[in-house]
Write a protein that holds these residues in place. Structure first.
Motif, PDB file in Angstrom:
ATOM      1  N   ASP A 299      53.013 117.310  -7.585  1.00  0.00           N
ATOM      2  CA  ASP A 299      51.936 116.478  -7.035  1.00  0.00           C
ATOM      3  C   ASP A 299      50.669 116.513  -7.885  1.00  0.00           C
ATOM      4  N   HIS A 300      50.679 117.236  -8.980  1.00  0.00           N
ATOM      5  CA  HIS A 300      49.548 117.184  -9.896  1.00  0.00           C
ATOM      6  C   HIS A 300      49.493 115.863 -10.645  1.00  0.00           C
TER       7      HIS A 300
ATOM      8  N   GLN B 152      39.499 124.259 -11.454  1.00  0.00           N
ATOM      9  CA  GLN B 152      38.368 123.518 -11.988  1.00  0.00           C
ATOM     10  C   GLN B 152      37.569 122.945 -10.846  1.00  0.00           C
TER      11      GLN B 152
ATOM     12  N   HIS C  53      40.238 116.146 -15.926  1.00  0.00           N
ATOM     13  CA  HIS C  53      39.059 116.992 -15.703  1.00  0.00           C
ATOM     14  C   HIS C  53      39.253 117.959 -14.550  1.00  0.00           C
ATOM     15  N   GLU C  54      40.315 117.759 -13.753  1.00  0.00           N
ATOM     16  CA  GLU C  54      40.542 118.658 -12.631  1.00  0.00           C
ATOM     17  C   GLU C  54      41.341 119.889 -13.039  1.00  0.00           C
ATOM     18  N   PHE C  55      41.701 119.971 -14.321  1.00  0.00           N
ATOM     19  CA  PHE C  55      42.558 121.072 -14.749  1.00  0.00           C
ATOM     20  C   PHE C  55      41.852 121.993 -15.732  1.00  0.00           C
ATOM     21  N   SER C  56      42.348 123.220 -15.783  1.00  0.00           N
ATOM     22  CA  SER C  56      41.822 124.177 -16.752  1.00  0.00           C
ATOM     23  C   SER C  56      42.464 123.923 -18.112  1.00  0.00           C
TER      24      SER C  56
ATOM     25  N   ALA D 285      52.820 121.739 -10.623  1.00  0.00           N
ATOM     26  CA  ALA D 285      53.397 121.143  -9.423  1.00  0.00           C
ATOM     27  C   ALA D 285      53.524 119.636  -9.587  1.00  0.00           C
TER      28      ALA D 285
ATOM     29  N   ALA E 224      40.410 120.933  -6.912  1.00  0.00           N
ATOM     30  CA  ALA E 224      41.797 120.506  -6.806  1.00  0.00           C
ATOM     31  C   ALA E 224      42.583 121.565  -6.045  1.00  0.00           C
ATOM     32  N   ASP E 225      43.423 121.091  -5.169  1.00  0.00           N
ATOM     33  CA  ASP E 225      44.142 122.020  -4.315  1.00  0.00           C
ATOM     34  C   ASP E 225      45.413 122.463  -5.026  1.00  0.00           C
ATOM     35  N   LEU E 226      45.289 123.503  -5.792  1.00  0.00           N
ATOM     36  CA  LEU E 226      46.422 123.900  -6.630  1.00  0.00           C
ATOM     37  C   LEU E 226      47.096 125.124  -6.030  1.00  0.00           C
ATOM     38  N   HIS E 227      47.842 124.894  -4.975  1.00  0.00           N
ATOM     39  CA  HIS E 227      48.418 126.092  -4.366  1.00  0.00           C
ATOM     40  C   HIS E 227      49.562 126.601  -5.195  1.00  0.00           C
TER      41      HIS E 227
ATOM     42  N   ARG F   9      46.499 113.583 -10.425  1.00  0.00           N
ATOM     43  CA  ARG F   9      45.154 114.077 -10.744  1.00  0.00           C
ATOM     44  C   ARG F   9      44.747 113.710 -12.165  1.00  0.00           C
TER      45      ARG F   9
ATOM     46  N   GLN G 188      46.162 124.739 -18.175  1.00  0.00           N
ATOM     47  CA  GLN G 188      46.965 123.742 -17.453  1.00  0.00           C
ATOM     48  C   GLN G 188      47.076 122.454 -18.264  1.00  0.00           C
TER      49      GLN G 188
END
Ligand SMILES: Nc1ncnc2c1ncn2[C@@H]1O[C@H](COP(=O)(O)OP(=O)(O)O)[C@@H](O)[C@H]1O
Ligand SMILES: [Mg+2]
Lengths: 335, 329, 331
Positions: free
Chosen positions: A146-147, C26, A153-156, A144, C14-17, A150, A159
């Protein structure tokens, strides 16, 4: 046939490693890549396969001239890269990119995802709105917009790997080295990333050098495959041919390690177990480098190095006994 | 092995030349021997001819080329045994330097004999149960040890065991100054040992702290290595793993560190000696430097730097001996 | 403990909709928060940080916290009523020195000078050390070789000897003294300690940069055609901030210890007009040993130990927080 994007000829890379013991320094030479030649045709995918340590990453890094080859030539769209002045090289970097194996190490932890993807645009001074381009790229790889704000570290892992792909695509390259892009990911999400890469290739007409440590991953995506062992290419050929009629004992061993989807075939799968460990590239074995682990090794293997030539199999194989491989080791399980 | 030793020894020679030359230049710049000489001999200083003669005989010419020529004058005198006499009192340097050296070696050896076994055992003790109370305790203790500067521990010990003890119980528990009671003649090891206890404690506090930390880190490294995991998975008992493999491997970096640590030990010795008035290299250095006595300082520095080089060499040898993976070619 | 909770507070995931069939959400803390948490969990470091903050507040607010002026006797000495070397009592909590001055107040003034020397030296050393160490680590080659050789030898020599010789050299070169001022000035001491102190920092930063350099994001930047300076300032430096903080902390202890050592042997700043430092106070306490004026020995010495202990613990905690390798081994 279309003109090749990348032509590698007789590429050799040796590293000098210093180990210090107290004030004593010992220097040794690592023969990471020896005399490798490969061609990546435009719009196609070449798979590069081999156990870890066989020199695949080194080949990829030499092609992009992230490290200086010791010898050999690398041509990118006809331009010789070896010895190319830094300024010209920097311009060419727009057209060739890399996606790394470890998604946890390939993004700067102190930068937002957006900043990482925008970095190529800044470095190469691309005109236009970078933010829009970042959003576009994020969507292209299935994330997305809006990522962008970020941090990694907030991602897998999956991702992050998509972010790495987005960064590599930012400059509209024509060629990408994919260095084990899915090896570090869960099996369940590997397919998603591979499919993404395939879709992108179709959409954007990309050429890939797809590096992997086992043959299963490259099978579907590659047009042709080169198998490496200890710095040497031991067998090259069209993907299907390599799976159906491989003629190098090492390729056979790699293939026999691939689990089969068909349960009946899987039950009958015979594994060729390689003996011993990979020898050190500091002291590679004489003659054929595979001989120390080869079930078919003979006297001659330690004396004479087998050339990488077609011995009647329809593709080049570097084995003195290529013809006998099929007979001795049986037909390919996956045939 | 022999070839390796010979080669390393041959290497040490040019190193020594370079290092002594650098030391020569640094010391001449720092002490300004001519000015020191003039200060020590005010009457001679008024006679330009005599001063010029002092410059000639000792090679104290100015400028870089003067330093280079002067270095060779010094070197020739040094290796042929014609050492320059001290500026203060015009005495030969070696007799006093020798006494100081012997005293310091005694003190240093004692300190090493105390601190290495204690430090290493504490490190092993901590590494065997990482993250547990004992580990935290050893670690905390080590940081406290680092924070106790030798001159502070020295005067506090002096106050407590000397002065305060005498106030409370009539006489000091331990002597706090010198090597023997004033007026003592001859060699008396037992008496001397008593005088060495406090200086040794002061030097040992920081050494024990650093050895325990090195040992802990090194042993943890080895215990976590793949190689030991394999050994364990093969069913070799913990105890055997520890004694046979881990300790031996963990000692390898310690040997190097111990040899490189000699500077820290000498540093601690200097301070400890100065506070306890122990007639060793530290006191010699401080006296010579306060007089700007170049002819005394130069051999002092040569001894210190060559022992650093020598210990490095020994560390290399020990390393090669302990670590069979290193071939000596 | 509110800070504690604040630092332990976990960011909502994280708000990953937007889908992500491939990804797992994560919930990990940011590296910075994780480091902060590790620091707080390092109990000694946390306590030390509080104690050090208190010390600094005390020292900065000397007009309020000190009971007497820097060179002021607690009262005018009269016959039968001396003011010198008095054991602690209500007018002088830590006793008085040989000039009848309040030791408690003088420790505050001395700590002011010592901490200032420590801070300035540390900043100078970190700037110089980061520059040299960063370049050596990134470029490698001859610069790296020279750095390692020189610092090897320097580290093998006793610090006091190096300091005394370098001090003598700087003192005897005219143009240096023109810049650095008199040997007894604080400026001279700060520059001297910086000249010697940057080497330790350089080695630390070199190691960090060498490690970072191998990470793939640096290679990614190179593959994009980034210049060396961009890599240094955009990637290596921001990722070394933690290590730089660690280096800064240890440089402060190193500097105040070196100041104290030099002062102890009479190479310190000048004590003119009552100015003092912790090192000078400890040097004066040497004379208090034979007559047994224990307060003059114990208070400055113990205060110095507590101060360096706090900074050392903080450095240790920061190191664990920044580079949790050791802790992971510990599990
Ligand atoms: N920078 C380097 N310095 C020294 N040796 C290296 C370096 N990079 C790779 N090597 C060595 O070269 C060999 C090939 O490595 P690599 O290309 O990473 O293999 P692969 O990617 O197939 O796992 C390995 O033995 C590795 O240790
Ligand atoms: Mg690789």
């Amino acid at each position: 046939m279309t003109a090749p994007v990348v032509e590698v000829a007789n590429l050799t890379k040796e590293f000098t490693v210093k180990s210090s013991h107290g004030l004593r320094v010992i220097r040794r030479t690592v023969h990471a890549v020896s005399d490798v030649s490969l061609t990546v045709p435009s719009g196609k995918t070449v798979g590069l396969v081999g156990e870890s340590g066989s020199g695949k990453t080194t080949v990829g890094r030499c092609i992009l001239r992230l490290i200086e080859p010791t010898a050999g030539s690398v041509k990118f769209q006809g331009t010789e890269l070896v010895g190319l002045p830094a300024k010209d090289l920097r311009k060419l970097r727009r057209s060739m990119q890399i996606v790394f194996q470890d998604p946890y190490a390939s993004l700067d932890p102190k930068m937002t995802i957006g900043a990482s993807i925008a970095e190529p645009l800044q470095i190469q001074k691309v005109e236009g709105n970078h933010q829009d381009r970042v959003a576009e790229l994020l969507e292209l790889v299935g994330l997305a917009p809006d990522h962008a704000r970020r941090f990694p570290h907030e991602f897998s892992g999956g991702q992050r790997q998509r972010v790495g792909v987005a960064r590599a695509l930012a400059l509209n390259p024509s060629f990408i080295v994919l260095d084990e892009p899915v090896s570090a990911l869960d099996v369940s999400i590997q397919a998603g990333v591979v499919n993404l890469l395939q879709d992108l290739q179709e959409q954007l007409g990309l050429s890939y050098l797809f590096i992997a440590h086992d043959l299963s991953v490259v099978r579907h995506i590659s047009d042709s495959v080169a198998v490496m062992y200890l710095g040497k290419v031991v067998e090259v050929g069209p993907a299907e041919e390599l799976y159906s009629a491989s003629a190098h004992p090492y390729t056979r061993a790699l293939l026999s390690a691939v689990p089969q989807a068909d349960p009946i075939v899987e039950r009958e799968r015979q594994r060729i177990m390689l003996q011993g460990e990979v020898p050190s590239p500091i002291n590679p074995p004489s003659g054929c480098r595979f001989r120390t682990r080869c079930p078919m090794a003979q006297e001659i293997c330690s004396v004479e190095e087998p050339a990488l030539i077609d011995r009647g199999q329809g593709h080049p194989v570097a084995c003195h006994f290529a013809e006998a491989v099929a007979v001795t080791l049986g037909s390919n399980v996956s045939a | 092995m022999l070839r390796f030793i010979v080669r390393r020894l041959l290497w040490a020679i040019p190193t020594l030349f370079i290092v002594t030359f650098v030391v020569y230049c640094a010391l001449r710049l720092a002490t300004n021997p001519l000015a020191s000489y003039a200060r020590a001999n005010p009457r001679v200083a008024k006679d330009p001819e005599k001063m010029a003669q002092y410059v000639e005989t000792n090679g104290l010419w100015p400028g870089f080329s003067g330093y280079v020529r002067g270095y060779f004058v010094w070197l020739k005198g040094f290796v042929t045994g014609n050492w320059q006499v001290s500026i203060k009192g015009s005495r030969p340097v070696w007799p006093n330097l020798k006494i100081a050296l012997v005293n310091t070696i005694r003190l240093g050896l004692l300190a090493v004999m105390v601190s290495i076994p204690i430090g290493l055992s504490l490190g092993i003790f901590a590494a065997l149960k990482p993250g547990r109370l004992r580990d935290t305790a050893v670690n905390t203790g080590a940081i406290i040890g680092f924070s106790v500067q030798p001159f502070i521990s020295a005067i506090i010990l002096q106050l407590f065991f000397g002065v305060q003890w005498a106030k409370w119980f009539g006489e000091p528990l331990l002597p706090t100054s010198g090597l023997y009671p004033p007026g003592h003649q001859g060699f008396d090891p037992v008496l001397m040992l008593k005088y060495m206890i406090l200086p040794v404690i002061v030097v040992s506090i920081q050494s024990i702290a650093s050895y325990s930390r090195y040992m802990r880190a090194s042993l943890l490294d080895v215990l976590n290595s793949d190689y030991l995991r394999t050994a364990r998975s093969k069913g070799i008992s913990e105890r055997r793993v520890l004694v046979k493999h881990a300790l031996r491997n963990a000692m390898i970096p310690i040997v190097t560190l111990a040899a490189l640590d000699i500077g820290a030990i000498v540093g601690g010795l200097i301070i400890s000696e100065a506070v306890f008035d122990y007639p060793g290299m530290g006191v010699f250095f401080l006296n010579a430097q306060s007089n700007g006595d170049f002819p005394e300082l130069m051999p002092w520095m040569v001894i210190i730097t060559s022992s650093v080089i020598l210990f490095n060499l020994l560390a290399d040898l020990a390393y090669a001996w302990l670590d069979p993976r290193i071939r000596l070619d | 403990m509110t800070e504690f909770q604040e630092l332990n507070h976990v960011d909502p995931p994280a708000d990953l909709h937007h889908d992500d069939s491939i990804g797992v959400l994560q919930t990990s803390l940011s590296p910075k928060r994780m480091a902060a948490k590790r620091f707080v969990n390092h109990r000694a470091a946390f306590v030390s940080a509080i104690v050090l903050t208190m010390i600094i507040i005390f020292v900065v607010l000397s007009p309020i916290t000190a009971r007497y002026g820097i060179n002021e006797s607690i009262f005018k000495a009269e016959a039968g009523h001396p003011n010198q070397n008095l054991a602690p009592f209500n007018l002088a909590w830590f006793g008085t020195d040989s000039n009848g001055r309040d030791l408690y107040s003088r420790i505050i003034y001395g700590a002011q000078v010592s901490l200032m020397i420590g801070l300035f030296t540390a900043i100078g050393s970190v700037l110089l050390g980061t520059l040299v160490g960063g370049l050596a680590g990134y470029k490698g080659g001859w610069l790296d070789d020279i750095l390692m050789r020189v610092t090897d030898i320097y580290l093998a020599l006793p610090l006091l000897v190096v300091l005394v010789i370098v001090r003598g050299m700087l003192k005897n070169v005219d143009w240096v003294t023109a810049i650095m001022g008199d040997t007894s000035s604080v400026r001279f001491l700060v520059i001297l300690l910086t000249v010697v102190g940057w080497m330790g920092v350089a080695r630390l930063i070199r190691g960090q940069v060498k490690q970072l350099k191998e990470r793939e994001f640096i290679e990614a930047a190179r593959a994009l055609g980034a210049s060396s300076s961009r890599i240094m300032f955009r990637h290596l430096l921001p990722n070394s901030v933690g290590q730089i903080m660690v280096a800064l902390t240890f440089a402060v202890v190193g500097a105040i210890s070196a100041e104290a050592t030099l002062s102890f042997f009479g190479f310190g700043p000048d004590a003119g007009s009552g100015m003092t430092s912790l090192g000078l106070l400890i040097r004066d306490s040497k004379k208090a040993v034979p007559p047994g004026y224990w307060w003059l020995v114990v208070f400055p010495g113990v205060f110095f130990i507590i101060l360096s202990l706090c900074i050392n613990f903080i450095g240790d905690g920061l190191r664990d927080a920044v580079d949790p390798k050791m802790q992971q081994e510990v599990k």
